[in-house]
Design an enzyme around this catalytic site. Structure first.
Site, short mmCIF file in Angstrom:
data_model
loop_
_atom_site.label_atom_id
_atom_site.label_comp_id
_atom_site.label_asym_id
_atom_site.label_seq_id
_atom_site.Cartn_x
_atom_site.Cartn_y
_atom_site.Cartn_z
N SER A 28 2.59 29.63 -8.54
CA SER A 28 2.64 28.94 -9.82
C SER A 28 3.48 27.67 -9.79
CB SER A 28 3.16 29.87 -10.91
OG SER A 28 2.33 31.00 -11.02
N ASN B 56 5.64 23.28 -4.85
CA ASN B 56 5.31 21.91 -5.25
C ASN B 56 6.48 21.23 -5.94
OD1 ASN B 56 2.22 21.00 -4.98
ND2 ASN B 56 2.40 23.22 -5.00
N ASN C 173 -5.49 32.36 -1.18
CA ASN C 173 -4.09 32.62 -0.81
C ASN C 173 -3.80 32.23 0.65
OD1 ASN C 173 -1.43 33.50 -1.45
ND2 ASN C 173 -1.81 35.48 -0.45
N SER C 174 -4.61 31.32 1.20
CA SER C 174 -4.31 30.84 2.56
C SER C 174 -3.04 30.00 2.50
CB SER C 174 -5.48 30.02 3.11
OG SER C 174 -5.78 28.93 2.27
N ARG D 287 1.89 29.96 -15.30
CA ARG D 287 0.60 29.41 -15.72
C ARG D 287 0.29 29.96 -17.11
NH1 ARG D 287 -2.95 27.57 -11.60
NH2 ARG D 287 -1.79 27.47 -9.65
#
Ligand code: GTP
Ligand code: SPV
Ligand code: MN
Length: 613
Positions: free
Chosen positions: A266, A270, A392-393, A425
């Site tokens: 989520s 990043n 989910n790689s 999310r």
């Protein structure tokens, strides 16, 4: 039978308690050989894995691996926290008595490594010398070589961490036995897998997977579940699924540190890798401390500190590209030793690809294999829409490869925490950011974090559910005790962090587009939060927290439609009132929830009712 003594002697692993432990599980699992591993063995093990076909080359100094196709994410259902005290049973920790689970796991593991090497991986989940280092040492035993290669990237691995322990018995015993993946009935009523943390014995017993958090035991099982339990039992710290970043203001010279929890897949990685938006880059720099786990404690000077116990990044590949996360692409560039798992792979060109890497997949499909190893070119028209990479790689790389890694990430001191944020999310209701200045209300907010579940766990993708503190899959003891402990640890700090709830994922109810562009622009609401803490802006008070006034958010260089902006900076009273009812039901499940939390809940509800629509 393996010559355990000889292997331990050869590696200089002298800690007698570790030697006893290794000997016990070598015997139980029936491993043919025992091999002690340190980070210095990486190149040799990589070569062995390439020779054995467990890894394939993915360009210069990068590697590709594929996990078994029914073994691609954490299994929440099969994950259990055990102790000998039933009072530790909570709602989400799937508590079972250790007297039941330990023998069961030992049965599963008995003889299950026959013919295989048992690798002994001594590790430390903290910067060396940190206040919490006594809880950070562990020894993973695993019968899968690629798990070792991941551990070397994700944790500090070396024999000295275990030989030099003040108390030789104070380390986590983390046993990973893979099992016969093709015959474990994954996802069926006859599922053979078990992922158990025997928390009061500091023993982790995982059987039936070689992927991610199911198998890299330093990370989730020790770094989160065991650490959460240890932090509570010792009364000293919190082990949380948090990212941790530094923000440097070049104009004032000030440094800030923000940590925060978002559920799996989520946005923590990043956010931690975020570059300041171009228009703000001259003034602000964001540095990476951690992207998945933070341990928090109050330091000698009375301030709240945080550190990342990990040494690497096990990041979601999906949607990673030059626009969303250029830092991640640099972190996995040629020469970094990165291991990609379950992305699409082209053995002819040694390229990798995943959804969102480029707007369209490679036009020439020649040689491309999907994550299961099937040729893309052979797909039937019905299969055409299926993803090339597993959602989910992931990529695995060490912190040294992350371009914005903080200069002091390895320092034992950790960093003082200015703010704690929660998010997930959430397609409606949750505004871009709402700040919370009261500790109990901050903890209440974390406990009522509601979000869409993601592909990081099997079979729950898209479900709307509560994920307290983003710890739902990592809860180690009862939620009431957890809330009490959180209030006590943070409450003891001389300077209180500001809390906030953030949401980068609100969508337009009509066409579904994200109302906020996210990624780099997420720095903007965080800067506002720090300004609020510094008294430089005042925001707008609402029942659920302080929201930015539109003119207080630095939107320079952005182009958000006015109606989108208005929506993400507004509280939908009716929708929130409905939410308060759901929260009440959610919180009622938790035994012994501290009064402060219920008071915060009632206060928010009353303020909401009193608010103008
Ligand atoms: P775990 O490693 O599973 O704990 O996940 P994480 O929280 O670190 O998640 P990560 O940052 O890897 O993000 C997961 C997905 O969310 C990726 O596909 C990202 O592209 C997407 N994502 C991250 N940040 C944003 C954002 O600001 N906006 C939007 N729309 N998507 C985002
Ligand atoms: C998560 O699922 O939250 C992760 C990845 O960070 S795993 O290590 O698989 O748990
Ligand atoms: Mn995670």
């Amino acid at each position: 039978m393996a010559d355990v003594e000889a292997a331990l002697d050869a590696a200089g692993l002298s800690n007698p308690k570790v030697r006893e432990y290794v000997a016990y599980y070598a015997e139980l699992t029936g491993a043919e050989r025992v091999e002690v591993v340190t980070a210095a063995d990486d190149a040799r093990l990589i070569q062995e894995a390439l020779d054995a076909g467990e890894l394939e080359p993915a360009g210069e100094g990068r590697y590709y691996s594929r996990s078994y196709h029914k073994d691609t994410a954490r299994s929440e259902e099969r994950t259990i926290v055990s102790t000998s005290n039933e009072a530790d049973k909570g709602v989400y920790n799937n508590w079972r008595p250790s007297s039941e689970m330990k023998p069961l796991l030992h049965d599963r593991m008995r003889g299950a490594s026959a013919g295989k090497t048992m690798y002994v991986v001594p590790y430390l989940m903290s910067p060396p010398g940190n206040d919490l280092a006594p809880w950070a040492a562990g020894v993973e035993l695993t019968d899968t070589r690629t798990v070792v290669l991941h551990m070397i990237r994700m944790a500090r691995v070396g024999v000295d961490y275990l030989n030099d322990l003040e108390d030789p018995d104070l380390f986590v015993r983390a046993v990973h036995v893979t099992g016969d993946l093709e015959n474990l009935g994954q996802g069926t009523p006859d599922d053979q897998r078990y992922f158990v943390t025997v928390a009061d014995e500091r023993t982790i017993l995982h059987f039936g997977s070689s992927y991610g958090g199911n198998a890299l035991l330093g990370k989730i099982a020790h770094g989160l579940r065991q650490a959460a339990y240890d932090g509570w039992a010792s009364k000293k710290f919190l082990g949380e699924q948090y990212m941790l970043i530094g923000i440097h203001d070049k104009e004032t010279g000030k440094d800030y540190h923000i940590c925060g929890g978002f559920p799996s897949a989520s946005g923590k990685t990043n956010l931690a890798m975020m570059l300041a938006p171009d228009t703000l880059g001259d003034r602000y720099h964001v540095s990476f401390y951690g992207d998945d786990i933070a341990w928090l404690w109050v330091g000698q000077d009375g301030r709240l500190y945080g550190m990342n116990p990990e040494y690497g990044v096990f990041g979601v590949a999906k949607d990673t590209n030059e626009n969303t996360n250029p830092t991640a692409l640099r972190s996995v560039a040629p020469g970094t030793g990165t291991i990609f798992t379950n992305v699409a792979y082209n053995p002819a060109t040694q390229e990798v690809w995943w959804e969102g890497r480029t707007p369209e997949p490679p036009a020439d499909t020649t040689g491309w294999l999907d994550w299961k190893g099937d040729p893309i070119a052979d797909r039937s028209p019905e299969q055409a829409g299926e993803p090339w990479a597993h959602p989910n790689s992931r990529f695995t790389t060490t912190l040294d490869n992350v371009p914005n890694i903080a200069q002091d990430y390895d320092e034992p001191a950790g960093v003082p925490i200015d703010a704690i944020i929660f998010g997930g999310r959430t397609r409606d209701r949750e505004p871009l950011i709402r700040a919370i200045t009261d500790l109990a209300e901050g903890v209440y907010d974390g406990l009522t974090l509601g979000a869409e579940a993601t592909f990081a766990a099997e079979g729950v993708d898209g479900q709307l559910r509560y994920d307290p503190m983003s710890n739902r899959p990592f809860m180690a003891y009862s939620e009431g005790d957890y809330a009490r402990h959180y209030l006590d640890v943070v409450g003891a700090a001389s300077e209180q962090p500001i809390f906030a709830h953030v949401n980068w994922f609100q969508r337009d109810p009509e066409d579904g587009h994200f109302l906020w562009p996210g990624y780099r622009d997420n720095l903007r609401p965080l800067l506002w939060l720090l300004q609020l803490k510094n008294g430089e802006v005042e925001g707008r008070r609402t029942a659920v927290g302080i929201l930015p006034k539109e003119e207080e958010l630095n939107l320079e260089g952005m182009d958000v439609p006015a109606e989108d902006l208005e929506r993400i900076l507004t509280i939908d009273k009716a929708r929130w009132q409905q939410e308060m009812g759901f929260r009440e039901e959610h919180l009622k499940q938790f035994a012994n929830l501290p009064d402060e939390i219920w008071e915060a809940h009632r206060r928010v509800a009353a303020d909401l009712d009193a608010e103008e629509a």
